[in-house]
Design a protein around this motif. Structure first.
Motif, short mmCIF file in Angstrom:
data_model
loop_
_atom_site.label_atom_id
_atom_site.label_comp_id
_atom_site.label_asym_id
_atom_site.label_seq_id
_atom_site.Cartn_x
_atom_site.Cartn_y
_atom_site.Cartn_z
N UNK A 107 -5.56 -9.61 -5.17
CA UNK A 107 -5.39 -10.46 -3.99
C UNK A 107 -5.09 -9.66 -2.73
N UNK A 108 -4.55 -8.45 -2.91
CA UNK A 108 -4.17 -7.63 -1.76
C UNK A 108 -5.17 -6.52 -1.48
N UNK A 109 -6.29 -6.53 -2.19
CA UNK A 109 -7.24 -5.42 -2.09
C UNK A 109 -7.69 -5.18 -0.66
N UNK A 110 -7.98 -6.26 0.08
CA UNK A 110 -8.47 -6.11 1.45
C UNK A 110 -7.42 -5.56 2.39
N UNK A 111 -6.15 -5.59 1.97
CA UNK A 111 -5.09 -5.01 2.79
C UNK A 111 -5.26 -3.51 2.88
N UNK A 112 -5.80 -2.90 1.83
CA UNK A 112 -5.92 -1.45 1.75
C UNK A 112 -7.33 -0.94 2.00
N UNK A 169 -22.80 15.36 -10.91
CA UNK A 169 -24.17 14.93 -11.20
C UNK A 169 -24.20 13.70 -12.09
N UNK A 170 -25.01 12.73 -11.69
CA UNK A 170 -25.38 11.58 -12.52
C UNK A 170 -24.22 10.65 -12.87
N UNK A 171 -23.09 10.76 -12.16
CA UNK A 171 -21.95 9.87 -12.39
C UNK A 171 -21.54 9.28 -11.06
N UNK A 172 -21.38 7.96 -11.02
CA UNK A 172 -20.92 7.33 -9.78
C UNK A 172 -19.41 7.46 -9.67
N UNK A 173 -18.96 8.03 -8.58
CA UNK A 173 -17.55 8.26 -8.32
C UNK A 173 -17.22 7.90 -6.89
N UNK A 174 -15.92 7.70 -6.64
CA UNK A 174 -15.44 7.50 -5.28
C UNK A 174 -14.79 8.79 -4.80
N UNK A 175 -15.31 9.34 -3.72
CA UNK A 175 -14.82 10.58 -3.15
C UNK A 175 -13.95 10.25 -1.94
N UNK A 176 -12.69 10.69 -1.99
CA UNK A 176 -11.71 10.36 -0.97
C UNK A 176 -11.62 11.49 0.04
N UNK A 177 -11.94 11.18 1.29
CA UNK A 177 -11.93 12.17 2.37
C UNK A 177 -10.79 11.83 3.34
N UNK A 178 -9.67 12.51 3.25
CA UNK A 178 -8.53 12.20 4.12
C UNK A 178 -8.88 12.38 5.60
N UNK A 200 -19.38 2.82 1.60
CA UNK A 200 -18.49 3.68 2.39
C UNK A 200 -17.37 2.78 2.88
N UNK A 201 -16.12 3.16 2.61
CA UNK A 201 -14.98 2.30 2.93
C UNK A 201 -13.88 3.08 3.62
N UNK A 202 -12.98 2.34 4.25
CA UNK A 202 -11.76 2.91 4.83
C UNK A 202 -10.59 2.53 3.96
N UNK A 203 -9.75 3.50 3.65
CA UNK A 203 -8.59 3.28 2.77
C UNK A 203 -7.32 3.51 3.59
N UNK A 204 -6.42 2.52 3.56
CA UNK A 204 -5.19 2.62 4.36
C UNK A 204 -3.94 2.70 3.51
N UNK A 205 -4.09 2.99 2.21
CA UNK A 205 -2.90 3.09 1.35
C UNK A 205 -2.07 4.30 1.75
#
Length: 204
Positions: A33-38, A143-152, A199-204
């Motif tokens: 429920x709070x996902x969009x907060x972050x 390679x060949x794996x879907x991942x989320x890469x976090x770029x500060x 592509x997303x913005x993360x505010x955690x």
């Protein structure tokens, strides 16, 4: 030839192999429920129209012979091509359309998250601001794996148009961001392909 700041240190999240523990849940609680907060989605490529406006620029503008294309394929923006060093070339790139909503979506964010299926190559994200200043950060894909890469946000480096670092430049201000793009360079000769799902913005 474009140069650049090399930073391959990044966090990534493996969608196929990650499993949580009770401690993980306690320390990193993100209720649905709070996902969009972050998380604020900047680009979601689930629909074919989402790839509209993305365009490529290659070293052919400087006499090189590298080639690339960007296309929507099965819920992904696929950036692919072939990198060549011939004729003093050595880069390919893809850029999204100018988006004046990015500053609002990025407000409060401390990282940009690229969710993608890679090819073991190192890609470079470039941020362009409304005053035409540029900031970059590299990330190395699996390679060949879907991942989320976090770029500060704090790790983006100010560069000139050749992607050379600018000493003493101000840190990146998300309130000025109007465009996001990706490069393949660094003498990684040969075919490449990265399939980006979001592509997303993360505010955690």
């Amino acid at each position: 030839r474009l140069s650049g700041y090399n930073n391959n240190d990044h966090d990534s999240y493996d969608h196929d192999s990650h499993s949580g523990t009770d401690d993980d849940t306690t320390n990193n609680d993100r209720a649905d429920d709070d996902y969009d907060t972050y998380i604020k989605v900047l680009f979601d490529f689930s629909d074919p129209s989402s790839a509209t406006g993305w365009f490529n620029q290659n070293d052919t503008v400087m006499g090189g012979v590298s080639d690339s294309a960007s296309a929507w394929v099965d819920g992904h923006l696929v950036f692919s091509g072939n990198l060549s060093l011939d004729n003093n070339g050595g880069f390919t790139s893809t850029f999204g359309p100018i988006n004046e909503q990015l500053p609002a979506l990025m407000s409060g964010a401390n990282a940009i998250v690229v969710t993608a299926r890679g090819d073991s190559q190192t890609y470079l994200m470039q941020i362009r601001n409304n005053d035409n200043t540029r900031y970059i950060q590299r990330f190395t894909t699996v390679a060949d794996i879907e991942q989320s890469y976090i770029l500060p946000i704090a790790d983006f480096v100010s560069v000139d148009w050749r992607l050379s670092p600018i000493a003493g430049a101000a840190p990146m201000n998300v309130a000025n961001i109007v465009q996001i793009g990706f490069y393949l360079l660094d003498k990684q000769v040969g075919p490449f392909e990265i399939a980006i799902s979001s592509i997303s913005a993360d505010s955690l």
